[in-house]
Design a protein around this motif. Sequence first.
Motif, PDB file in Angstrom:
ATOM      1  N   GLN A  69       3.411   9.833  14.436  1.00 40.11           N
ATOM      2  CA  GLN A  69       4.564   9.101  14.958  1.00 40.11           C
ATOM      3  C   GLN A  69       4.474   8.980  16.492  1.00 40.11           C
ATOM      4  OE1 GLN A  69       9.177   9.286  13.884  1.00 40.11           O
ATOM      5  NE2 GLN A  69       8.563  11.153  14.909  1.00 40.11           N
ATOM      6  N   LYS A  88       2.197   6.194  17.220  1.00 38.91           N
ATOM      7  CA  LYS A  88       2.780   4.880  16.881  1.00 38.91           C
ATOM      8  C   LYS A  88       3.775   4.433  17.943  1.00 38.91           C
ATOM      9  CE  LYS A  88       2.928   5.946  12.131  1.00 38.91           C
ATOM     10  NZ  LYS A  88       3.715   6.142  10.941  1.00 38.91           N
ATOM     11  N   ILE A  89       4.594   5.361  18.399  1.00 40.37           N
ATOM     12  CA  ILE A  89       5.608   5.023  19.400  1.00 40.37           C
ATOM     13  C   ILE A  89       4.930   4.564  20.692  1.00 40.37           C
ATOM     14  CG2 ILE A  89       7.376   6.067  20.883  1.00 40.37           C
ATOM     15  CD1 ILE A  89       8.164   7.695  18.284  1.00 40.37           C
ATOM     16  N   ASN A 133       2.104  -1.735  23.889  1.00 40.19           N
ATOM     17  CA  ASN A 133       1.409  -2.888  23.293  1.00 40.19           C
ATOM     18  C   ASN A 133      -0.086  -2.667  23.183  1.00 40.19           C
ATOM     19  OD1 ASN A 133       3.861  -4.385  23.220  1.00 40.19           O
ATOM     20  ND2 ASN A 133       3.614  -4.725  25.429  1.00 40.19           N
ATOM     21  N   ILE A 141      -3.760   2.496  12.457  1.00 38.18           N
ATOM     22  CA  ILE A 141      -3.279   2.695  13.832  1.00 38.18           C
ATOM     23  C   ILE A 141      -4.466   2.760  14.782  1.00 38.18           C
ATOM     24  CG2 ILE A 141      -2.075   4.357  15.336  1.00 38.18           C
ATOM     25  CD1 ILE A 141      -0.481   5.181  12.762  1.00 38.18           C
ATOM     26  N   GLU A 196       9.737   8.772  22.531  1.00 32.09           N
ATOM     27  CA  GLU A 196      10.093   7.474  23.110  1.00 32.09           C
ATOM     28  C   GLU A 196      10.728   7.637  24.490  1.00 32.09           C
ATOM     29  OE1 GLU A 196      12.044   5.114  20.150  1.00 32.09           O
ATOM     30  OE2 GLU A 196      12.575   3.579  21.623  1.00 32.09           O
ATOM     31  N   ILE A 198       1.916   3.278  20.973  1.00 32.02           N
ATOM     32  CA  ILE A 198       1.236   2.000  20.721  1.00 32.02           C
ATOM     33  C   ILE A 198       2.215   0.833  20.819  1.00 32.02           C
ATOM     34  CG2 ILE A 198       0.103   0.646  18.882  1.00 32.02           C
ATOM     35  CD1 ILE A 198      -1.195   3.410  18.072  1.00 32.02           C
ATOM     36  N   ASP A 199       3.401   1.040  20.231  1.00 36.50           N
ATOM     37  CA  ASP A 199       4.429  -0.004  20.278  1.00 36.50           C
ATOM     38  C   ASP A 199       4.893  -0.258  21.709  1.00 36.50           C
ATOM     39  OD1 ASP A 199       4.351  -0.465  17.649  1.00 36.50           O
ATOM     40  OD2 ASP A 199       6.206   0.583  17.124  1.00 36.50           O
ATOM     41  N   LEU A 200       5.197   0.831  22.404  1.00 44.80           N
ATOM     42  CA  LEU A 200       5.753   0.703  23.750  1.00 44.80           C
ATOM     43  C   LEU A 200       4.752   0.091  24.741  1.00 44.80           C
ATOM     44  CD1 LEU A 200       7.904   3.872  24.449  1.00 44.80           C
ATOM     45  CD2 LEU A 200       8.564   1.529  24.957  1.00 44.80           C
TER      46      LEU A 200
END
Length: 301
Positions: free
Chosen positions: A290, A293-294, A300, A37, A256, A296-298
């Motif tokens: 977590q 990670k959330i 980008n 990550i 999120e 990073i995903d949101l």
Amino acid sequence: MLKIAFRPEFIHPVKEGHRFPMLKYELIPLQLKHEGIANDRNFFSPELASFETCCLVHDPHYIEQLFDLTLDAKMVRRIGFPLSKSLVDRERYILDGTIQAARYAQQYGVAFTIAGGTHHAGYDFGEGFCLMNDQATAAGYLLEQKLAQRILIIDLDVHQGNGTAHIFKGHPQVFTFSMHGEKNYPFIKQRSYLDIGLADHIADVDYLRILEENLVVLFSHIRPDFVFYQAGVDILATDKLGKLNLSPRTCGIRDELVFSTCRHYHVPVQVSMGGGYSPQIKDIVNAHCQTFKIAIDLYNL
Ligand SMILES: [Zn+2]
């Protein structure tokens, strides 16, 4: 770019009984790297926050007593740690880390501090293992530097952000939102701009609904230009201190909701870790990772 404030001093060697909660600050960076990550380039090393910086939202007399290690025994007991130079320095590094992370958040949308979320420290006192309030200080910094005008502090730790509320009570530019276990410490609560005290063992679905509803109202009313997020994971059912009973999945949806609302309103957000006291350290570390990670995903990242 993912930016994370960290330095080895965050892992403070404290007396045996208190070592456990600190271990996570050692493990989170390792886990983030292990899972791919984050890598070394994502971490930055904060410096010692100056005396003046520490006084941005704290009483200078209190800060002086911390720096000189002359705080009286009663005040030290309220903090809960034996006072030492290394402990004060540790929090000075965290303060600077959160200030720098806030600056990075303005650049990249979101940024993190490993540790921090020291929300029990008020204007002229430390409490509940918090000496100085990192997110409150960074809020004071952004205002002083005119880098933000309207700041929302979202505190979703299971414990009320009483110190943050104490510091910003009635403040025209900093709005404090604390959603916590009503029956959890602190038993005498301060008044935040908005407090939601939750019943023990609230259903996951109710928790998320209440959070979502209030985030919508807060963002549309306040129109913040900066958000600090205290993402404590002591809301988990496994937590030995928290009286809420939420699943890791709900903890993730919570994160999120916060991030997606910040993104929707184009508001940068700095994240501090806050509490987490599940007996199995992996429950704590996984829930904190977590959150990364959330984001990073949101974003980008
Ligand atoms: Zn807590």
